[in-house]
Design a protein around this motif. Structure first.
Motif, PDB file in Angstrom:
ATOM      1  N   ALA A  73     -18.742  40.597   5.273  1.00  0.00           N
ATOM      2  CA  ALA A  73     -18.849  41.597   6.332  1.00  0.00           C
ATOM      3  C   ALA A  73     -19.990  42.564   6.066  1.00  0.00           C
ATOM      4  N   VAL A  74     -20.166  42.958   4.790  1.00  0.00           N
ATOM      5  CA  VAL A  74     -21.278  43.856   4.447  1.00  0.00           C
ATOM      6  C   VAL A  74     -22.618  43.160   4.686  1.00  0.00           C
ATOM      7  N   VAL A  75     -22.711  41.896   4.297  1.00  0.00           N
ATOM      8  CA  VAL A  75     -23.945  41.136   4.531  1.00  0.00           C
ATOM      9  C   VAL A  75     -24.232  41.043   6.028  1.00  0.00           C
ATOM     10  N   GLU A  76     -23.199  40.791   6.823  1.00  0.00           N
ATOM     11  CA  GLU A  76     -23.388  40.706   8.276  1.00  0.00           C
ATOM     12  C   GLU A  76     -23.813  42.050   8.859  1.00  0.00           C
ATOM     13  N   HIS A  77     -23.270  43.130   8.322  1.00  0.00           N
ATOM     14  CA  HIS A  77     -23.675  44.469   8.771  1.00  0.00           C
ATOM     15  C   HIS A  77     -25.171  44.681   8.538  1.00  0.00           C
ATOM     16  N   GLU A  78     -25.634  44.369   7.338  1.00  0.00           N
ATOM     17  CA  GLU A  78     -27.048  44.580   7.022  1.00  0.00           C
ATOM     18  C   GLU A  78     -27.934  43.627   7.817  1.00  0.00           C
ATOM     19  N   GLN A  79     -27.490  42.404   8.019  1.00  0.00           N
ATOM     20  CA  GLN A  79     -28.272  41.468   8.821  1.00  0.00           C
ATOM     21  C   GLN A  79     -28.299  41.886  10.293  1.00  0.00           C
ATOM     22  N   GLU A  85     -35.232  35.747   3.867  1.00  0.00           N
ATOM     23  CA  GLU A  85     -34.024  36.537   3.799  1.00  0.00           C
ATOM     24  C   GLU A  85     -33.379  36.358   2.415  1.00  0.00           C
ATOM     25  N   ARG A  86     -34.168  36.596   1.402  1.00  0.00           N
ATOM     26  CA  ARG A  86     -33.709  36.365   0.034  1.00  0.00           C
ATOM     27  C   ARG A  86     -32.712  37.431  -0.372  1.00  0.00           C
ATOM     28  N   LEU A  87     -31.629  36.987  -0.992  1.00  0.00           N
ATOM     29  CA  LEU A  87     -30.608  37.886  -1.514  1.00  0.00           C
ATOM     30  C   LEU A  87     -30.947  38.229  -2.957  1.00  0.00           C
ATOM     31  N   LEU A  88     -30.943  39.524  -3.240  1.00  0.00           N
ATOM     32  CA  LEU A  88     -31.236  39.988  -4.599  1.00  0.00           C
ATOM     33  C   LEU A  88     -30.011  40.708  -5.132  1.00  0.00           C
ATOM     34  N   VAL A  89     -29.491  40.227  -6.257  1.00  0.00           N
ATOM     35  CA  VAL A  89     -28.364  40.869  -6.933  1.00  0.00           C
ATOM     36  C   VAL A  89     -28.928  41.761  -8.024  1.00  0.00           C
ATOM     37  N   GLY A 119     -39.415  44.657   6.073  1.00  0.00           N
ATOM     38  CA  GLY A 119     -40.805  44.403   5.728  1.00  0.00           C
ATOM     39  C   GLY A 119     -41.190  42.976   6.068  1.00  0.00           C
ATOM     40  N   ALA A 120     -42.387  42.575   5.637  1.00  0.00           N
ATOM     41  CA  ALA A 120     -42.853  41.217   5.913  1.00  0.00           C
ATOM     42  C   ALA A 120     -41.950  40.177   5.254  1.00  0.00           C
ATOM     43  N   THR A 121     -41.429  40.489   4.079  1.00  0.00           N
ATOM     44  CA  THR A 121     -40.463  39.617   3.393  1.00  0.00           C
ATOM     45  C   THR A 121     -39.200  40.432   3.134  1.00  0.00           C
ATOM     46  N   PRO A 122     -38.322  40.551   4.128  1.00  0.00           N
ATOM     47  CA  PRO A 122     -37.134  41.401   3.977  1.00  0.00           C
ATOM     48  C   PRO A 122     -36.207  40.876   2.890  1.00  0.00           C
ATOM     49  N   GLN A 123     -35.504  41.806   2.273  1.00  0.00           N
ATOM     50  CA  GLN A 123     -34.586  41.463   1.200  1.00  0.00           C
ATOM     51  C   GLN A 123     -33.253  42.160   1.406  1.00  0.00           C
ATOM     52  N   LEU A 124     -32.197  41.444   1.136  1.00  0.00           N
ATOM     53  CA  LEU A 124     -30.860  42.015   1.101  1.00  0.00           C
ATOM     54  C   LEU A 124     -30.510  42.251  -0.362  1.00  0.00           C
TER      55      LEU A 124
END
Length: 312
Positions: free
Chosen positions: A181-187, A142-146, A159-164
């Motif tokens: 809240a946005v992160v929780e929405h996407e998760q 669950e790697r976060l990408l900025v 996908g197999a390695t999902p990304q936020l």
């Protein structure tokens, strides 16, 4: 042929009337997760009707199919379904439904292929815009990408390695707990595997665009998964927080103006969060869940009724 015809009538009845009833109700906006379950049960019942009708009509028309369908069943059970039941329409119905099943599988495979191709393309674009640094750990699922971008945006790439993925524009605009809240929405999308629902509904609607239940399923799933993710975020961070986050992310896109973008859902989602309708009572939710779960059981009861009567 009585049972296969009854199953087809049941499928046509559910496919035509259920979408009208569900789209006219107001409770799905209050209970999006329950509404998603009801839609899945109705679609599953329609598909089950077709599968059972194909198997029984094939058993009535073809000996090889009969030997597989009724393998190990008492002689009287097989006779209850096949004795005097053959008509010229049995084989035609079986072949027609088999073709429909093959077409459904082909559409689902195409949808999966297109989804994977889209994910690969988007990941390639992300690698170009945010290349991996030497020694960077990418083992987390669950790697976060900025992403460096003035446009405020955030999305979950399954996908197999999902990304936020969150842009720097979103980091600058979101204040306090709005980012959480946005992160929780996407998760919430990721935990519920909403991408599977979207792919399946799109495949059915693409393959059978004139069937109301499949077209309605696709249209409603796109809306309900967003409402469900909004509720998941609001339960932890509050409705006002996620509503303000939606405004901050979408204010510059023109969807709040006098001429909003076509099919823009964000204003309706913000209004729903700021003026929430009360949830259904727990007892009613439990009753509706149980009733929806029984819908796919009806085709099974219709299909096994002659066999149970033969065993008496």
């Amino acid at each position: 042929m009585t049972v296969p015809l009854a199953l087809m009538v049941l499928a046509l009845f559910a496919a035509g009337l259920a979408p009208r009833a569900l789209t006219r109700c107001t409770w799905p906006d209050r209970e999006p997760v329950l509404a998603l379950w009801v839609w899945q049960c109705v679609v599953g019942a329609v598909l089950l009707c077709c599968v059972l009708a194909m198997a029984l009509s094939g058993a009535a028309a073809f000996t090889v199919v009969r030997s597989h369908v009724f393998a190990g069943a008492p002689h009287g059970v097989a006779e209850a379904y096949t004795s005097g039941a053959y008509t010229p329409w049995s084989g035609a119905l079986c072949v027609l439904l088999a073709c429909g099943g093959a077409w459904t599988g082909a559409m689902l495979l195409r949808e999966i292929r297109d989804a994977r191709a889209t994910r690969r393309r988007r990941r390639a674009e992300l690698r170009e815009r945010a290349p991996q640094l030497p020694g960077e750990d990418t083992s987390s699922s669950e790697r976060l990408l900025v992403l460096e971008d003035e446009k405020p945006d955030a999305w979950w790439l399954p996908g197999a390695t999902p990304q936020l993925v969150i842009t720097t524009g979103a980091l600058r605009r979101l204040k306090g707990r709005q980012l959480d809240a946005v992160v929780e929405h996407e998760q919430g999308h990721a935990r519920a595997r909403h991408d599977w629902l979207l792919n399946c509904s799109a495949a059915l609607a693409t393959g059978f665009s004139r069937v109301p239940v499949f077209a309605g399923f696709r249209d409603q799933v796109h809306r309900l998964v967003e409402l469900a993710a909004d509720d998941a975020a609001s339960r932890r961070y509050g409705r006002l927080t996620i509503a303000l986050a939606l405004v901050e992310l979408n204010e510059g896109r023109g969807i709040f103006g006098p001429c909003p973008a076509p099919l823009a859902m964000v204003p309706q989602r913000v209004h729903r969060l700021l003026s929430p309708a009360p949830r259904l009572p727990v007892s009613r939710r439990l009753r509706m869940t149980a009733m929806a779960s029984l819908v796919p059981v009806i085709p099974l009861l219709v299909a096994v009724a002659p066999g149970l009567s033969a065993l008496r």
